[in-house]
Design an enzyme around this catalytic site. Structure first.
Site, PDB file in Angstrom:
ATOM      1  N   TYR A 165      42.289  47.571  53.394  1.00  0.00           N
ATOM      2  CA  TYR A 165      43.031  48.592  52.652  1.00  0.00           C
ATOM      3  C   TYR A 165      42.088  49.621  52.062  1.00  0.00           C
ATOM      4  O   TYR A 165      40.905  49.363  51.825  1.00  0.00           O
ATOM      5  CB  TYR A 165      43.827  47.952  51.510  1.00  0.00           C
ATOM      6  CG  TYR A 165      42.962  47.387  50.414  1.00  0.00           C
ATOM      7  CD1 TYR A 165      42.569  48.159  49.322  1.00  0.00           C
ATOM      8  CD2 TYR A 165      42.516  46.072  50.475  1.00  0.00           C
ATOM      9  CE1 TYR A 165      41.755  47.642  48.324  1.00  0.00           C
ATOM     10  CE2 TYR A 165      41.699  45.544  49.483  1.00  0.00           C
ATOM     11  CZ  TYR A 165      41.324  46.328  48.412  1.00  0.00           C
ATOM     12  OH  TYR A 165      40.510  45.817  47.431  1.00  0.00           O
ATOM     13  N   PHE A 175      39.992  54.091  44.186  1.00  0.00           N
ATOM     14  CA  PHE A 175      39.576  53.091  43.204  1.00  0.00           C
ATOM     15  C   PHE A 175      39.041  51.824  43.869  1.00  0.00           C
ATOM     16  O   PHE A 175      38.347  51.024  43.231  1.00  0.00           O
ATOM     17  CB  PHE A 175      40.718  52.747  42.241  1.00  0.00           C
ATOM     18  CG  PHE A 175      41.914  52.080  42.876  1.00  0.00           C
ATOM     19  CD1 PHE A 175      41.917  50.717  43.155  1.00  0.00           C
ATOM     20  CD2 PHE A 175      43.044  52.830  43.202  1.00  0.00           C
ATOM     21  CE1 PHE A 175      43.025  50.116  43.724  1.00  0.00           C
ATOM     22  CE2 PHE A 175      44.146  52.226  43.774  1.00  0.00           C
ATOM     23  CZ  PHE A 175      44.142  50.863  44.042  1.00  0.00           C
ATOM     24  N   ASP A 176      39.334  51.630  45.152  1.00  0.00           N
ATOM     25  CA  ASP A 176      38.839  50.422  45.807  1.00  0.00           C
ATOM     26  C   ASP A 176      39.049  50.542  47.316  1.00  0.00           C
ATOM     27  O   ASP A 176      39.918  51.291  47.780  1.00  0.00           O
ATOM     28  CB  ASP A 176      39.577  49.180  45.282  1.00  0.00           C
ATOM     29  CG  ASP A 176      38.863  47.883  45.628  1.00  0.00           C
ATOM     30  OD1 ASP A 176      37.713  47.948  46.100  1.00  0.00           O
ATOM     31  OD2 ASP A 176      39.450  46.803  45.422  1.00  0.00           O
ATOM     32  N   ILE A 195      49.164  41.776  42.890  1.00  0.00           N
ATOM     33  CA  ILE A 195      50.169  42.492  42.099  1.00  0.00           C
ATOM     34  C   ILE A 195      51.518  42.454  42.812  1.00  0.00           C
ATOM     35  O   ILE A 195      51.605  42.370  44.049  1.00  0.00           O
ATOM     36  CB  ILE A 195      49.734  43.947  41.834  1.00  0.00           C
ATOM     37  CG1 ILE A 195      49.488  44.707  43.141  1.00  0.00           C
ATOM     38  CG2 ILE A 195      48.518  43.981  40.944  1.00  0.00           C
ATOM     39  CD1 ILE A 195      49.187  46.169  42.937  1.00  0.00           C
ATOM     40  N   TYR A 221      49.386  47.422  37.594  1.00  0.00           N
ATOM     41  CA  TYR A 221      48.640  46.894  36.456  1.00  0.00           C
ATOM     42  C   TYR A 221      49.185  47.370  35.116  1.00  0.00           C
ATOM     43  O   TYR A 221      48.596  47.085  34.062  1.00  0.00           O
ATOM     44  CB  TYR A 221      47.162  47.252  36.593  1.00  0.00           C
ATOM     45  CG  TYR A 221      46.515  46.544  37.762  1.00  0.00           C
ATOM     46  CD1 TYR A 221      46.086  45.233  37.650  1.00  0.00           C
ATOM     47  CD2 TYR A 221      46.357  47.196  38.979  1.00  0.00           C
ATOM     48  CE1 TYR A 221      45.499  44.577  38.730  1.00  0.00           C
ATOM     49  CE2 TYR A 221      45.772  46.553  40.065  1.00  0.00           C
ATOM     50  CZ  TYR A 221      45.347  45.239  39.943  1.00  0.00           C
ATOM     51  OH  TYR A 221      44.778  44.598  41.004  1.00  0.00           O
ATOM     52  N   PHE A 238      48.308  52.355  48.500  1.00  0.00           N
ATOM     53  CA  PHE A 238      47.504  51.531  49.418  1.00  0.00           C
ATOM     54  C   PHE A 238      47.805  51.925  50.858  1.00  0.00           C
ATOM     55  O   PHE A 238      48.972  51.997  51.259  1.00  0.00           O
ATOM     56  CB  PHE A 238      47.820  50.045  49.231  1.00  0.00           C
ATOM     57  CG  PHE A 238      47.324  49.460  47.944  1.00  0.00           C
ATOM     58  CD1 PHE A 238      46.075  48.872  47.869  1.00  0.00           C
ATOM     59  CD2 PHE A 238      48.111  49.497  46.804  1.00  0.00           C
ATOM     60  CE1 PHE A 238      45.616  48.330  46.677  1.00  0.00           C
ATOM     61  CE2 PHE A 238      47.670  48.947  45.609  1.00  0.00           C
ATOM     62  CZ  PHE A 238      46.415  48.369  45.551  1.00  0.00           C
TER      63      PHE A 238
END
Length: 568
Positions: A165, A175-176, A195, A221, A238
């Site tokens: 992802y 962010f990731d 999540i 979150y 995502f």
């Protein structure tokens, strides 16, 4: 006159909405100076927004800034939680849009101001960058980017998935990324491992599918955010590529198989098998292939020499069968994977082609194709046989043939001149007989194989017996087929002079063979046999045999045995 005033009023309203700076009478003035090319959603009453801002007076002096605090502002539109001018000025705004909102005092802090920061009756200017936008009624939104043509299985709750992802905020800030970490994210779906929004967004995905998943903050979150990369109340986006899927309850699956019509035997535990394979993951990426090594994989099955799933998949399979098997990770390499080749929790797919198999207890299999009606004599140990043969592997791969040479093949049975299995298969044959002889490797060339013969290969011989010569026992050069003359030396001494030279000895032996009374060792000339026999009997090497020198082999063996006992 009335018509002109009405048109001017409409233009003023259009300008305030579309973004050209315009000052309405006592109203908010909006300047949309940066609008994204793609705007999928605009702010409306009831929406939550997250934005950065710089707040100044008309003279440009800053009195507040979210940038300086390092935290974006989160607010609810149309519920009176923001000053009225902000409520109005954010209407219709897109994520990543930048606009300047000029707010008159009565829509800001009015005649009272705001403490020592904002004086009474002050016009305020806000430079706003909208970062995020959501509503409590929002659902997880998914969009399939690409999907495989053949989708045999899709994600359900309690499935275990592996996926890559890229994760961004709604404004595009990364962010990731699993790609940066060079490893998939692995999770059990619907069990709280991730999540809630991902649990929902992954449902129904196929291996190889790429899906865009947009998750509102309350399914991500929420108010706390996560670390320094995901701020509070952040919508997450995502882009997911599903690499793998299985369920902890899965067993080995046979997806396809091609079984030869002539399947007379299937594998059982304890068999030794040779097979080729291509190994891939569920997404089709190859991790290993026996074909690339140009060598079969050889192993015992049902005895724990291979992964549990392969042990199971190789049972009940035929020689020559093609089979595709899917092995879940708990029956493969599990959570640990295998080095840098197989990642943790990977489903493995094997396309298998069985070359042959055997059992250590197997014997030579003989199948007679043709046998003459009249067969008075058959081959046995010590016979010299003359035969033609074709040798192949069980899958039909040609190895050798006597037809490749000018003459047939010759061998003395029981003399270790050919492999044990072929020696056995050549025994009991009639001249003109044809048979197929299947030889297991422990009676063939064993685990090491031979030149042109793979290790642990089952061999198939097509044999035709051309002719054979009856043999003599090991160690013998001549045997009597009738009773030995009562006085052998007298019979041998043709000229009755009490000595037997080589010529006389040879004439006697040839006479016995010609009359069918005796037989010499096949495969060597009569002259060679006579020479060796005479040398054995002429014990003092004087060129003649005397009565006291002549002894039958049985007598010699008896004397040697008695001498051995005396030594003991």
């Amino acid at each position: 006159m009335f018509v002109c005033c009405f048109i001017l009023l409409l233009l003023d309203m259009w300008c305030s909405v579309e973004g050209n700076p315009s000052r309405g009478v006592g109203d908010v003035v909006v300047d949309r100076y940066s609008i994204p090319k793609v705007c999928t959603r605009e702010v409306k009453d009831g929406d939550y927004v997250r934005y950065h801002y710089n707040a100044t007076f008309v003279d440009g002096k800053t009195f507040d800034s979210s940038h300086q605090r390092g935290d974006a502002k989160v607010g609810l539109i149309g519920e009176g939680r923001l000053i009225a001018g902000i409520d109005k000025g954010l209407q219709g705004m897109c994520v990543n849009e930048r606009r300047t909102i000029t707010i008159p005092p009565h829509l800001a802090y009015g005649s009272t101001g705001a403490g020592d920061v904002v004086p009474p009756d002050t016009t305020l200017v806000f430079d706003i960058h909208l970062l995020d936008l959501w509503n409590k009624a929002d659902l997880v939104v998914t969009k399939t980017i690409t999907t495989p043509k053949d989708c045999k299985r899709s994600v359900m709750r309690s499935d275990f998935v592996r996926y890559h992802y890229n994760g961004t905020l709604l404004d595009g800030t990364v962010f990731d990324s699993s790609y940066i970490k060079k490893q998939t994210h692995d999770a059990l779906v619907g069990e709280g491992w991730q999540i809630q929004g991902l649990d929902e967004g992954l449902l129904g995905m196929c291996v190889g599918e790429i899906r865009n998943i947009v998750i509102p903050p309350f399914k991500a979150y929420g108010e706390k955010g996560s670390g320094t990369m995901i701020p509070p109340q952040a919508t997450l986006v995502f882009d997911v590529l599903l690499e793998d899927i299985h369920n902890p309850k899965d067993n080995v699956t046979i997806e396809s198989q091609v079984v030869p019509e002539s399947c007379t035997r299937k594998t059982v535990p304890g068999d030794y098998i040779r097979y080729h394979y291509n190994g891939t993951f569920l997404n089709g990426v190859s991790f290993d292939s026996s074909y690339q090594r140009n060598s079969t994989y050889n192993t015992y099955i049902g005895m724990g020499y291979v992964i549990a799933g392969m042990d199971q998949a190789l049972l009940g399979i035929c020689m020559g069968e093609l089979r595709r098997v899917v092995i879940p990770p708990h029956l493969a390499y599990g959570e640990g994977g295998a080095g840098n080749v197989i990642p943790p929790s990977a489903v493995l797919v094997f396309d298998i082609h069985v070359i042959d198999f055997h059992n250590p207890n197997d014997t030579v299999n003989i199948h007679v194709i043709r046998k003459p009606e009249v067969c008075n004599e058959t081959t046995e140990p010590n016979d010299l046989v003359h035969y033609h043969y074709n040798c192949s592997l069980v899958d039909g791969t040609h190895l050798f043939s006597s037809h490749d040479y000018e003459n047939h093949q010759d061998a003395v049975l029981g003399s270790d001149k050919v492999i044990d299995g072929l020696d056995e298969g050549l025994q009991g044959m009639c001249v003109g007989e044809r048979r197929v002889v299947t030889v297991p490797p422990h009676l063939g060339h064993g685990e090491r194989g031979a030149t042109g013969v793979p290790g642990s290969a089952v061999l198939v011989f097509e044999i035709e017996m051309v002719s054979f010569e009856k043999g003599v026992p090991p160690g013998y050069l001549f045997v009597w087929l009738e009773e030995t003359p009562s006085d052998l030396y007298k019979a041998m001494d043709l000229d009755k002079n009490e000595v037997v030279p080589k010529e006389e000895f040879g004439e006697f032996i040839k006479q016995q063979v010609a009359e069918g009374k005796g037989r010499i060792k096949p495969g060597v000339t009569v002259e060679e046999v006579i020479g060796d026999m005479f040398q054995n009997q002429d014990r003092n090497n004087d060129g003649v045999i005397t009565p006291d020198e002549l002894k039958l082999k049985a007598e010699e063996d008896k004397e040697r045995e008695e001498a051995r006992h005396e030594e003991l």
